[in-house]
Design a protein around this motif. Structure first.
Motif, PDB file in Angstrom:
ATOM      1  N   SER A  66      29.532 -36.136  -3.066  1.00 41.93           N
ATOM      2  CA  SER A  66      28.302 -36.753  -4.205  1.00 41.93           C
ATOM      3  C   SER A  66      28.251 -36.095  -5.542  1.00 41.93           C
ATOM      4  O   SER A  66      27.974 -34.811  -6.021  1.00 41.93           O
ATOM      5  CB  SER A  66      27.074 -36.483  -3.337  1.00 41.93           C
ATOM      6  OG  SER A  66      27.383 -37.110  -2.015  1.00 41.93           O
ATOM      7  N   TRP A  74      29.559 -27.335   3.140  1.00 42.19           N
ATOM      8  CA  TRP A  74      29.589 -28.003   1.579  1.00 42.19           C
ATOM      9  C   TRP A  74      29.959 -26.962   0.573  1.00 42.19           C
ATOM     10  O   TRP A  74      30.593 -26.227   0.738  1.00 42.19           O
ATOM     11  CB  TRP A  74      28.358 -27.626   1.593  1.00 42.19           C
ATOM     12  CG  TRP A  74      27.434 -28.595   2.182  1.00 42.19           C
ATOM     13  CD1 TRP A  74      26.516 -28.528   3.011  1.00 42.19           C
ATOM     14  CD2 TRP A  74      26.981 -30.346   1.482  1.00 42.19           C
ATOM     15  NE1 TRP A  74      25.505 -29.690   2.900  1.00 42.19           N
ATOM     16  CE2 TRP A  74      26.166 -30.400   2.784  1.00 42.19           C
ATOM     17  CE3 TRP A  74      27.628 -31.364   0.686  1.00 42.19           C
ATOM     18  CZ2 TRP A  74      25.793 -32.305   2.196  1.00 42.19           C
ATOM     19  CZ3 TRP A  74      27.125 -32.181   0.936  1.00 42.19           C
ATOM     20  CH2 TRP A  74      25.822 -33.002   1.546  1.00 42.19           C
ATOM     21  N   CYS A  89      30.534 -32.233   0.893  1.00 43.47           N
ATOM     22  CA  CYS A  89      30.332 -32.201   2.437  1.00 43.47           C
ATOM     23  C   CYS A  89      32.371 -32.286   3.023  1.00 43.47           C
ATOM     24  O   CYS A  89      33.055 -32.598   2.877  1.00 43.47           O
ATOM     25  CB  CYS A  89      30.100 -32.804   3.155  1.00 43.47           C
ATOM     26  SG  CYS A  89      28.704 -32.687   5.228  1.00 43.47           S
ATOM     27  N   CYS A 118      24.854 -35.830   4.778  1.00 48.34           N
ATOM     28  CA  CYS A 118      26.641 -36.116   5.103  1.00 48.34           C
ATOM     29  C   CYS A 118      25.998 -36.582   6.362  1.00 48.34           C
ATOM     30  O   CYS A 118      25.306 -36.057   7.077  1.00 48.34           O
ATOM     31  CB  CYS A 118      27.165 -34.779   4.676  1.00 48.34           C
ATOM     32  SG  CYS A 118      28.680 -34.942   5.782  1.00 48.34           S
ATOM     33  N   GLN A 166      29.310 -39.501   2.981  1.00 44.73           N
ATOM     34  CA  GLN A 166      27.807 -38.323   2.108  1.00 44.73           C
ATOM     35  C   GLN A 166      27.357 -40.224   1.152  1.00 44.73           C
ATOM     36  O   GLN A 166      28.365 -40.547   0.659  1.00 44.73           O
ATOM     37  CB  GLN A 166      28.736 -37.788   1.132  1.00 44.73           C
ATOM     38  CG  GLN A 166      29.479 -36.686   1.685  1.00 44.73           C
ATOM     39  CD  GLN A 166      30.587 -36.024   0.864  1.00 44.73           C
ATOM     40  OE1 GLN A 166      31.086 -35.409   0.724  1.00 44.73           O
ATOM     41  NE2 GLN A 166      29.316 -35.144   0.115  1.00 44.73           N
ATOM     42  N   GLY A 213      34.584 -35.133   2.761  1.00 47.00           N
ATOM     43  CA  GLY A 213      34.370 -36.382   2.499  1.00 47.00           C
ATOM     44  C   GLY A 213      34.526 -37.025   1.054  1.00 47.00           C
ATOM     45  O   GLY A 213      35.308 -35.933   0.317  1.00 47.00           O
TER      46      GLY A 213
END
Lengths: 114, 112
Positions: free
Chosen positions: A109, A34, A92, A23, A6, A106
């Motif tokens: 973020s 998500w 993600c 991603c 990500q 992931g």
């Protein structure tokens, strides 16, 4: 070992600005997701995406959110007009053939809206 | 409403002191139950998936079990590197396979 990557790892944005989180899912996966996690709270489902369309979305995923798979490798989450309450970690995830139901996440973020 | 409750919220153990984490669930139809490990500021790291009551899975010092109402994550002789938040999540029939419902997690601290 394959992983979900990500970018960016951290983004600070002004309220009302548009943000795109990117991603790269695991390469042979077909299902993309998500999630978000507000600081100190549960991980919450936002949206699932399969065969170039949304297959399910939560109540959180309102009209300000959109997802896209612009090419064969990237999967993006766009927030059109950010609000303070959008500040959260966005994850993600992906799953697919060979992984059964296993969903791999992931690193996230971190979005800060000021 | 589908729900997942984890207990305790936090657990402090001495190195080598075995214990169990609980995940109880109330769902319309369980498709799968997942355990993840989450380190601070990181994404959930997959540990186990359980599908039916009576199923057990093991990985190093961790063992996950499942009944019709709850799952346990047993930690045998934990080490400081096992310190993390352990998340339980369920996948239910009727939803997409990616719609996981998470509990709040159990924050485990293992002191040397």
């Amino acid at each position: 070992e394959p992983e979900v990557t990500q970018t960016p790892s951290h983004q600070v944005t002004q309220m009302g600005q548009e943000v795109i989180l990117r991603c790269v899912p695991i390469s042979n996966h077909l299902y993309f997701y998500w999630y978000r996690q507000i600081l100190g709270q549960k991980v919450e489902f936002l949206v699932s995406f399969y065969n170039n369309e949304i297959s399910e979305k939560s109540e959180i995923f309102d009209d300000q959110f959109s997802v896209e798979r612009p090419d064969g490798s990237n999967f993006t989450l766009k927030i059109r007009s950010t609000k303070l309450e959008d500040s959260a970690m966005y994850f993600c995830a992906s799953s697919g053939l060979g992984s059964g139901n296993t969903i791999y996440f992931g690193e996230g973020s971190w979005l800060t809206v000021v | 409403e589908d729900q997942v409750t984890q207990s305790p919220e936090a657990l402090r153990l001495q190195e080598g002191e075995s214990s169990s984490l609980n995940c109880s669930y109330t769902v319309s139809g369980l498709r799968g139950l997942f355990w993840y490990r989450q380190d601070p500021g990181k994404g959930p790291e997959f540990l186990f998936t359980l599908y039916s009551a009576g199923e057990e899975k093991e990985k190093e010092r961790l063992k996950a079990t499942l009944t019709k109402k709850e799952s346990f994550l047993h930690i045998t002789a934990p080490k400081p590197e096992d310190s993390a938040t352990y998340l339980c999540a369920v996948q239910v029939y009727g939803g997409s396979q990616g719609n996981l419902i998470f509990g709040k997690g159990t924050k485990l601290s293992v002191k040397p």
